[in-house]
Enzyme design. Structure first.
Site, PDB file in Angstrom:
ATOM      1  N   HIS A  49       0.877  -1.157   0.000  1.00  0.00           N
ATOM      2  CA  HIS A  49       0.000   0.000   0.000  1.00  0.00           C
ATOM      3  C   HIS A  49       0.925   1.220   0.000  1.00  0.00           C
ATOM      4  O   HIS A  49       2.092   1.127   0.410  1.00  0.00           O
ATOM      5  CB  HIS A  49      -0.885   0.020   1.244  1.00  0.00           C
ATOM      6  CG  HIS A  49      -1.837  -1.139   1.296  1.00  0.00           C
ATOM      7  ND1 HIS A  49      -1.783  -2.116   2.251  1.00  0.00           N
ATOM      8  CD2 HIS A  49      -2.862  -1.474   0.473  1.00  0.00           C
ATOM      9  CE1 HIS A  49      -2.732  -3.005   2.029  1.00  0.00           C
ATOM     10  NE2 HIS A  49      -3.394  -2.649   0.954  1.00  0.00           N
ATOM     11  N   ASP A  52       2.445   1.647   3.304  1.00  0.00           N
ATOM     12  CA  ASP A  52       3.374   0.593   3.734  1.00  0.00           C
ATOM     13  C   ASP A  52       4.783   1.011   3.296  1.00  0.00           C
ATOM     14  O   ASP A  52       5.764   0.719   3.986  1.00  0.00           O
ATOM     15  CB  ASP A  52       3.084  -0.753   3.035  1.00  0.00           C
ATOM     16  CG  ASP A  52       1.755  -1.374   3.429  1.00  0.00           C
ATOM     17  OD1 ASP A  52       1.351  -1.223   4.594  1.00  0.00           O
ATOM     18  OD2 ASP A  52       1.132  -2.012   2.557  1.00  0.00           O
ATOM     19  N   GLU A 172      -9.346  -4.036  -8.235  1.00  0.00           N
ATOM     20  CA  GLU A 172      -9.493  -5.305  -7.482  1.00  0.00           C
ATOM     21  C   GLU A 172     -10.873  -5.251  -6.827  1.00  0.00           C
ATOM     22  O   GLU A 172     -11.056  -4.662  -5.767  1.00  0.00           O
ATOM     23  CB  GLU A 172      -8.390  -5.415  -6.422  1.00  0.00           C
ATOM     24  CG  GLU A 172      -8.507  -6.702  -5.614  1.00  0.00           C
ATOM     25  CD  GLU A 172      -7.483  -6.815  -4.469  1.00  0.00           C
ATOM     26  OE1 GLU A 172      -6.531  -6.009  -4.406  1.00  0.00           O
ATOM     27  OE2 GLU A 172      -7.661  -7.700  -3.631  1.00  0.00           O
ATOM     28  N   GLU A 208      -9.068 -11.241  -7.140  1.00  0.00           N
ATOM     29  CA  GLU A 208      -8.795 -12.027  -5.930  1.00  0.00           C
ATOM     30  C   GLU A 208      -9.798 -13.167  -5.857  1.00  0.00           C
ATOM     31  O   GLU A 208     -11.024 -12.958  -5.895  1.00  0.00           O
ATOM     32  CB  GLU A 208      -8.892 -11.150  -4.681  1.00  0.00           C
ATOM     33  CG  GLU A 208      -8.824 -11.994  -3.419  1.00  0.00           C
ATOM     34  CD  GLU A 208      -8.379 -11.274  -2.169  1.00  0.00           C
ATOM     35  OE1 GLU A 208      -7.593 -10.306  -2.278  1.00  0.00           O
ATOM     36  OE2 GLU A 208      -8.809 -11.679  -1.081  1.00  0.00           O
ATOM     37  N   HIS A 211     -12.633 -12.887  -3.376  1.00  0.00           N
ATOM     38  CA  HIS A 211     -13.642 -11.883  -3.732  1.00  0.00           C
ATOM     39  C   HIS A 211     -14.653 -12.476  -4.719  1.00  0.00           C
ATOM     40  O   HIS A 211     -15.857 -12.221  -4.608  1.00  0.00           O
ATOM     41  CB  HIS A 211     -12.980 -10.642  -4.322  1.00  0.00           C
ATOM     42  CG  HIS A 211     -12.054  -9.926  -3.364  1.00  0.00           C
ATOM     43  ND1 HIS A 211     -11.345  -8.805  -3.725  1.00  0.00           N
ATOM     44  CD2 HIS A 211     -11.731 -10.175  -2.077  1.00  0.00           C
ATOM     45  CE1 HIS A 211     -10.616  -8.397  -2.681  1.00  0.00           C
ATOM     46  NE2 HIS A 211     -10.834  -9.211  -1.679  1.00  0.00           N
ATOM     47  N   ASP A 246     -14.292 -12.253   4.873  1.00  0.00           N
ATOM     48  CA  ASP A 246     -13.182 -12.429   3.936  1.00  0.00           C
ATOM     49  C   ASP A 246     -12.069 -13.197   4.662  1.00  0.00           C
ATOM     50  O   ASP A 246     -11.385 -12.656   5.512  1.00  0.00           O
ATOM     51  CB  ASP A 246     -12.717 -11.034   3.503  1.00  0.00           C
ATOM     52  CG  ASP A 246     -11.619 -11.084   2.471  1.00  0.00           C
ATOM     53  OD1 ASP A 246     -11.252 -12.178   2.032  1.00  0.00           O
ATOM     54  OD2 ASP A 246     -11.140 -10.005   2.102  1.00  0.00           O
ATOM     55  N   ASP A 281      -2.689 -13.456  -1.671  1.00  0.00           N
ATOM     56  CA  ASP A 281      -3.206 -12.575  -0.602  1.00  0.00           C
ATOM     57  C   ASP A 281      -3.777 -13.477   0.481  1.00  0.00           C
ATOM     58  O   ASP A 281      -4.986 -13.660   0.587  1.00  0.00           O
ATOM     59  CB  ASP A 281      -4.265 -11.615  -1.168  1.00  0.00           C
ATOM     60  CG  ASP A 281      -4.523 -10.443  -0.228  1.00  0.00           C
ATOM     61  OD1 ASP A 281      -3.913 -10.409   0.861  1.00  0.00           O
ATOM     62  OD2 ASP A 281      -5.331  -9.556  -0.578  1.00  0.00           O
TER      63      ASP A 281
HETATM   64  C1  3MF Z   1      -9.203  -6.797   0.682  1.00  0.00           C
HETATM   65  C2  3MF Z   1      -7.958  -7.050  -0.043  1.00  0.00           C
HETATM   66  C3  3MF Z   1      -6.863  -6.059   0.151  1.00  0.00           C
HETATM   67  C4  3MF Z   1      -6.209  -5.686  -1.141  1.00  0.00           C
HETATM   68  C5  3MF Z   1      -5.077  -4.751  -0.929  1.00  0.00           C
HETATM   69  C6  3MF Z   1      -4.403  -4.317  -2.189  1.00  0.00           C
HETATM   70  C7  3MF Z   1      -5.713  -5.983   2.233  1.00  0.00           C
HETATM   71  O1  3MF Z   1     -10.088  -7.833   0.649  1.00  0.00           O
HETATM   72  O2  3MF Z   1      -7.831  -8.038  -0.705  1.00  0.00           O
HETATM   73  O3  3MF Z   1      -5.904  -6.633   1.031  1.00  0.00           O
HETATM   74  O4  3MF Z   1      -5.741  -6.815  -1.810  1.00  0.00           O
HETATM   75  O5  3MF Z   1      -5.566  -3.647  -0.276  1.00  0.00           O
HETATM   76  O6  3MF Z   1      -5.286  -3.727  -3.036  1.00  0.00           O
HETATM   77 MG    MG Z   2      -6.497  -8.722  -2.197  1.00  0.00          MG
END
Ligand code: 3MF
Ligand code: MG
Length: 343
Positions: A49, A52, A172, A208, A211, A246, A281
Site C-alpha cells: 500500500h 506501507d 481489485e 482475488e 472476492h 473475507d 493474498d
Molecule cells: C481486501 C484485499 C486487500 C487488497 C489490498 C491491495 C488488504 O479484501 O484483498 O488486502 O488486496 O488492499 O489492493
Molecule cells: Mg487482495
C-alpha cells in the site's frame, strides 16, 4: 501454455494476527526482515500500500527519497515491487468512501492520495497501481446517488491516468466488506466502467479468488473473462470457505478443485508471459506463533506449483474426447483422479 511463474505477496501478509474482535497476538516483523522471509520462501516480488512503503507522516518533499530507500531495501533483498495500492479506506476523512464520498473535500483528498501512490510507485519501479475501492459503496441504498458515483469513479481514474502516462490501473473488485453494498461488485462491472475512461487500454484488473467466491462466482470464470479481454494483469490467490467474512485462507485449503481450475486457466492462457505475477493474498491463522506464521505463504505457493504439474499432466485428448461424447461424468472422474494423484 506457461508453466514458469513469478510469485509475490503483500507486506500485510506477514501480519500480527489482529482481527476485528481481537488485538495483535504476534510480534511485528521489521520491514527488512519481511523482505528476507519472502525471498527465502522463493518469492520474486513484494506488494505495497502507499503508506506501507512511505508512511503518511513523511513530508511531501521527502516522499521520493524515502521511496528510493525502500526500493534499495527491496533490491538488496532481491525482490522487485509488483504494485502499489493507495489505501483509500483508513483515514477518517474517507469514512463515507473516498472516490464516491458525498463530501467533495474527501474526493479531492482521494485524488491527492492516488497521485501520491503513483509518485511512490514510480520510484519503486512499478507501473501497476492496484485499486481496491474498499468503501466505495453504501450501508444503506439511499445514502449515495449511484449514477453520480459511477461518474466519480471515472473522474478518479481519469485523474490518475492523466497524472502519469505510464501507469496501469488494476481494479481489485469485491462485492462486500467493509461495506454492505459495494459499487462495481464484480470484475465485469469494473471492466465496463473502464471502457468509459479516457484510456481504457490502461485500465485492467487484478482478481482475488476470495472476492469472486464472496460474489458467488467461480474465480476461474472471472479470470477467464478478464483474460479474454486482455485485462488480467494481476491475481490475488487465496481460498474462502463459503459466504462468510473475507477469510484469505491458504490457496487450495477450502476447495482444491476450485484452486485447480484457477491454475489451469492461468497455465493454459499464458498468464505470466507478459510479466503478470502470481500474487498470494493469504493470512496466517491467528493461532500461528510468529516463527510459524509463514507457512500460509509457503503452502499456497507449493499448492500452486503442484497444481501446475497436475494441469500439465492432464490428458487433453482424453478431455476432448469426453467433451465430444458429452461424458461429463467421465470427465468429472478424470479431474478428481488427477487431483488425487491417481492419473
Ligand atoms: C481486501 C484485499 C486487500 C487488497 C489490498 C491491495 C488488504 O479484501 O484483498 O488486502 O488486496 O488492499 O489492493
Ligand atoms: Mg487482495
Amino acid at each position: 501454455m506457461n508453466t514458469k511463474f513469478s510469485f509475490s505477496a503483500g507486506v500485510w501478509n506477514l501480519n500480527r494476527g489482529e482481527d476485528p474482535f481481537g488485538p495483535p497476538i504476534r510480534a511485528s516483523i521489521p520491514f527488512a526482515e519481511k523482505l528476507q522471509k519472502l525471498k527465502a520462501l522463493g518469492f520474486d516480488y513484494v506488494q505495497f500500500h502507499d503508506d506501507d512503503a512511505v508512511p503518511l507522516g513523511v513530508s511531501p518533499v521527502n516522499v521520493a527519497a524515502e521511496a528510493a530507500r525502500v526500493r534499495s531495501l527491496c533490491e538488496d533483498a532481491g525482490l522487485g515491487v509488483e504494485f502499489v495500492a493507495p489505501r483509500l479506506w483508513e483515514d477518517p476523512l474517507f469514512v463515507d468512501g473516498a472516490i464516491t464520498a458525498n463530501d467533495a473535500a474527501a474526493r479531492q483528498a482521494a485524488m491527492d492520495r492516488g497521485k501520491r501512490a503513483v509518485d511512490i510507485a514510480r520510484v519503486l519501479g512499478t507501473h501497476r497501481i492496484v485499486l481496491w475501492p474498499a468503501r466505495e459503496g453504501t450501508y444503506i441504498r439511499e445514502a449515495k446517488d449511484p449514477l453520480a458515483s459511477f461518474d466519480r469513479f471515472v473522474e478518479f481514474l481519469n485523474c490518475l491516468l492523466a497524472y502519469d502516462p505510464d501507469i496501469r490501473i488494476l481494479g481489485e473488485m469485491k462485492p462486500n466488506e467493509p461495506m454492505d453494498l459495494m459499487y462495481l461488485a464484480s470484475t465485469a462491472h469494473f471492466l465496463a466502467l473502464a471502457a468509459r475512461t479516457a484510456e481504457p487500454d490502461r485500465v485492467g484488473t487484478l482478481i482475488e479468488a476470495a472476492h469472486s467466491i464472496l460474489l458467488g462466482l467461480d474465480p476461474s470464470e472471472e479470470m477467464a473473462f478478464a483474460i479474454w479481454h486482455g485485462k488480467l494483469w494481476g491475481v490475488h490467490l487465496n481460498d474462502q470457505d463459503g459466504l462468510k467474512f473475507d477469510e484469505d485462507k491458504s490457496f487450495g485449503s477450502a476447495n482444491l478443485r476450485r484452486a485447480f481450475n484457477i491454475v489451469d486457466v492461468l497455465v493454459n492462457n499464458d498468464y505470466g508471459l507478459k510479466g503478470e505475477v502470481v500474487g498470494l493474498d493469504v493470512k496466517a491463522m491467528r493461532t500461528q506463533p510468529t516463527d510459524m506464521a509463514t507457512k500460509h505463504l509457503s503452502n499456497s505457493k507449493r499448492m500452486f506449483e503442484r497444481l501446475v504439474e497436475v494441469s500439465v499432466k492432464l490428458d487433453r485428448s482424453a478431455i476432448n474426447a469426453l467433451r465430444a461424447s458429452r461424458d461429463y461424468e467421465g470427465l468429472d472422474a478424470l479431474i478428481l483422479d488427477a487431483l488425487m494423484g491417481v492419473r
